[in-house]
Design an enzyme around this catalytic site. Structure first.
Site, PDB file in Angstrom:
ATOM      1  N   TYR A   1      -2.714  -0.318  10.303  1.00 43.17           N
ATOM      2  CA  TYR A   1      -2.648  -0.745   8.910  1.00 43.17           C
ATOM      3  C   TYR A   1      -1.306  -0.379   8.280  1.00 43.17           C
ATOM      4  O   TYR A   1      -0.662  -1.206   7.632  1.00 43.17           O
ATOM      5  CB  TYR A   1      -3.795  -0.102   8.138  1.00 43.17           C
ATOM      6  CG  TYR A   1      -3.803  -0.394   6.666  1.00 43.17           C
ATOM      7  CD1 TYR A   1      -4.252  -1.618   6.174  1.00 43.17           C
ATOM      8  CD2 TYR A   1      -3.376   0.566   5.738  1.00 43.17           C
ATOM      9  CE1 TYR A   1      -4.270  -1.891   4.823  1.00 43.17           C
ATOM     10  CE2 TYR A   1      -3.395   0.300   4.379  1.00 43.17           C
ATOM     11  CZ  TYR A   1      -3.843  -0.921   3.928  1.00 43.17           C
ATOM     12  OH  TYR A   1      -3.849  -1.188   2.581  1.00 43.17           O
TER      13      TYR A   1
ATOM     14  N   SER B   1       0.838  -1.193   0.000  1.00 40.35           N
ATOM     15  CA  SER B   1       0.000   0.000   0.000  1.00 40.35           C
ATOM     16  C   SER B   1       0.877   1.249   0.000  1.00 40.35           C
ATOM     17  O   SER B   1       2.020   1.209   0.471  1.00 40.35           O
ATOM     18  CB  SER B   1      -0.920   0.014   1.228  1.00 40.35           C
ATOM     19  OG  SER B   1      -1.583   1.259   1.367  1.00 40.35           O
TER      20      SER B   1
END
Length: 321
Positions: free
Chosen positions: A165, A152
Site C-alpha cells: 500500500y 496517504s
C-alpha cells in the site's frame, strides 16, 4: 543587572501577549482551520523566545524574535474561496478531478505479501489514477481547473505491514508532485491530500481478510513458513480489527480539504487532515532515524507481543547462554 534581565523578560511577555492577540484575531476573522503545522510553528516560536531571552543579548534576541513572529503572522494561511463569478467555469466545462479510488490489499510483512497484492495496489492506487488523469486532462487544461489526488500519510512515512500500500501511495504522491510542475504553465493547480487513519471501506471485511490470509498460506514457501511460524501467521487475521480501532469515523476533515483544494483562490499543494498526519511525517524527515523507529515501534508495530518463530528460538538460546 538583575533589573535589566527582569525588564527584558517583561518585554518578551508583553510582545508575546500582543502577538498572540493578533494571531487569534486573524484566525477568527478569516475562519482559519487550526492544523498540526500551525501548532508546530507556534511551539517553535516559543522555543525561539526562550533562546532569545536567555542566551542572546538584548537587541539581537529581541530583533530575531520580532522578525520570526512577523513572518509567522504573514504566513498564516487564509482560506479565501472563489466568488460566484469565478465559479462560472463549473457550468461550461470540467473544473476538477478528484482521484479517490484506493485499496489496502493486506497488512503483513513485505516478505509475506504475494505479488498479486503488490500488483493490485499499484493497479488501483497508482495506474488507475494516471489513466483517469490522462483521459480528462485536455478538458482540465481548457478550464485551468484543479487536479486533486487522495494519497496517504503512508505515502511518505514508513509504516510496518504496509509495504504494498505504501509503495503505491508513494508513487502516487510523486506523480502528483511532478504533475504540479508540468501543469503550472497551463494554469492548472494540483493538490495532494495525505490523510492519516480514517474509517472507510478500504479495510474490507473479516471475510476478505480470511481469504487473503489463506492466500498467503497457500503461496508462502515452506522455509519461510517455518521461519515465521504458525502463531505469527495466524495473528495476521486479527490486524483488520486492530488497525480499524485506530481510525476516525469522522471524514469531515478530509472533505473540507477536498472542498478547499477545488474552490479556494490559492489552494495548497499538500493537505494533511487527521490526527498527527503532519507531525508523524515531520518526525520521520527531520529527526534522527532512531527517534522515529522508537516512535513507530510503539505506535504502528502490528505484532507487538509476537515474534517470528526463528527469532523466538534465537532469543531463548541467548537467554540460556
Amino acid at each position: 543587572m538583575e533589573l535589566v534581565q527582569c525588564d527584558s523578560a517583561l518585554l518578551y511577555v508583553v510582545l508575546s501577549a500582543l502577538f498572540t492577540g493578533l494571531v487569534i484575531h486573524k484566525l477568527i476573522r478569516n475562519k482559519v482551520k487550526i492544523e498540526n503545522a500551525a501548532v508546530s510553528c507556534l511551539l517553535s516560536l516559543l522555543l525561539l523566545e526562550i533562546i532569545c531571552c536567555s542566551v542572546l543579548c538584548g537587541c539581537l534576541g529581541l530583533t530575531l524574535f520580532i522578525v520570526a513572529c512577523a513572518l509567522y503572522y504573514i504566513s498564516i494561511p487564509v482560506r479565501r474561496m472563489m466568488t460566484t463569478q469565478d465559479k462560472a467555469v463549473l457550468i461550461t466545462g470540467l473544473w476538477g478531478i478528484v482521484n479517490n479510488a484506493g485499496v489496502l490489499g493486506y497488512m503483513a510483512d513485505g516478505e509475506l505479501l504475494p505479488i498479486s497484492v503488490y500488483k493490485q495496489c499499484m493497479d488501483v492506487n497508482f495506474i488507475g489514477v494516471v489513466q483517469v488523469t490522462k483521459m480528462f486532462m485536455p478538458l482540465l487544461r481548457k478550464a485551468k481547473g484543479r487536479l486533486v489526488t487522495i494519497s496517504s500519510m503512508a505515502g511518505h512515512t514508513p509504516i510496518s505491514g504496509f509495504a504494498a500500500y505504501a509503495a503505491s501511495k508513494a508513487a502516487l504522491s510523486m506523480f502528483s508532485a511532478v504533475m504540479r510542475q508540468d501543469l503550472f504553465k497551463w494554469g492548472v493547480k494540483v493538490s495532494a491530500i495525505h490523510p492519516s487513519g480514517f474509517k472507510t471501506n478500504i479495510f474490507g471485511s473479516r471475510e476478505h481478510w480470511s481469504s487473503q490470509d489463506q492466500n498467503i498460506l497457500d503461496n508462502i514457501m515452506p522455509e519461510v513458513k517455518e521461519d515465521y511460524g504458525v502463531e505469527y501467521l495466524a495473528s495476521l487475521k486479527d490486524l483488520h480489527y486492530t488497525m480499524s480501532t485506530f481510525t476516525s469515523p469522522d471524514l469531515s476533515p478530509v472533505l473540507e480539504d477536498v472542498c478547499h483544494a477545488l474552490l479556494a483562490r490559492e489552494p495548497y499543494y499538500s493537505y494533511t487532515p487527521g490526527r498527527c498526519a503532519y507531525l508523524i511525517p515531520c518526525l520521520f524527515r527531520y529527526f534522527p532515524l532512531w527517534v522515529y523507529d522508537i516512535f513507530a515501534k510503539q505506535t504502528f508495530q502490528i505484532h507487538r507481543n509476537i515474534l517470528p518463530r526463528s527469532l523466538q528460538i534465537s532469543e531463548s538460546n541467548n537467554k540460556i547462554d
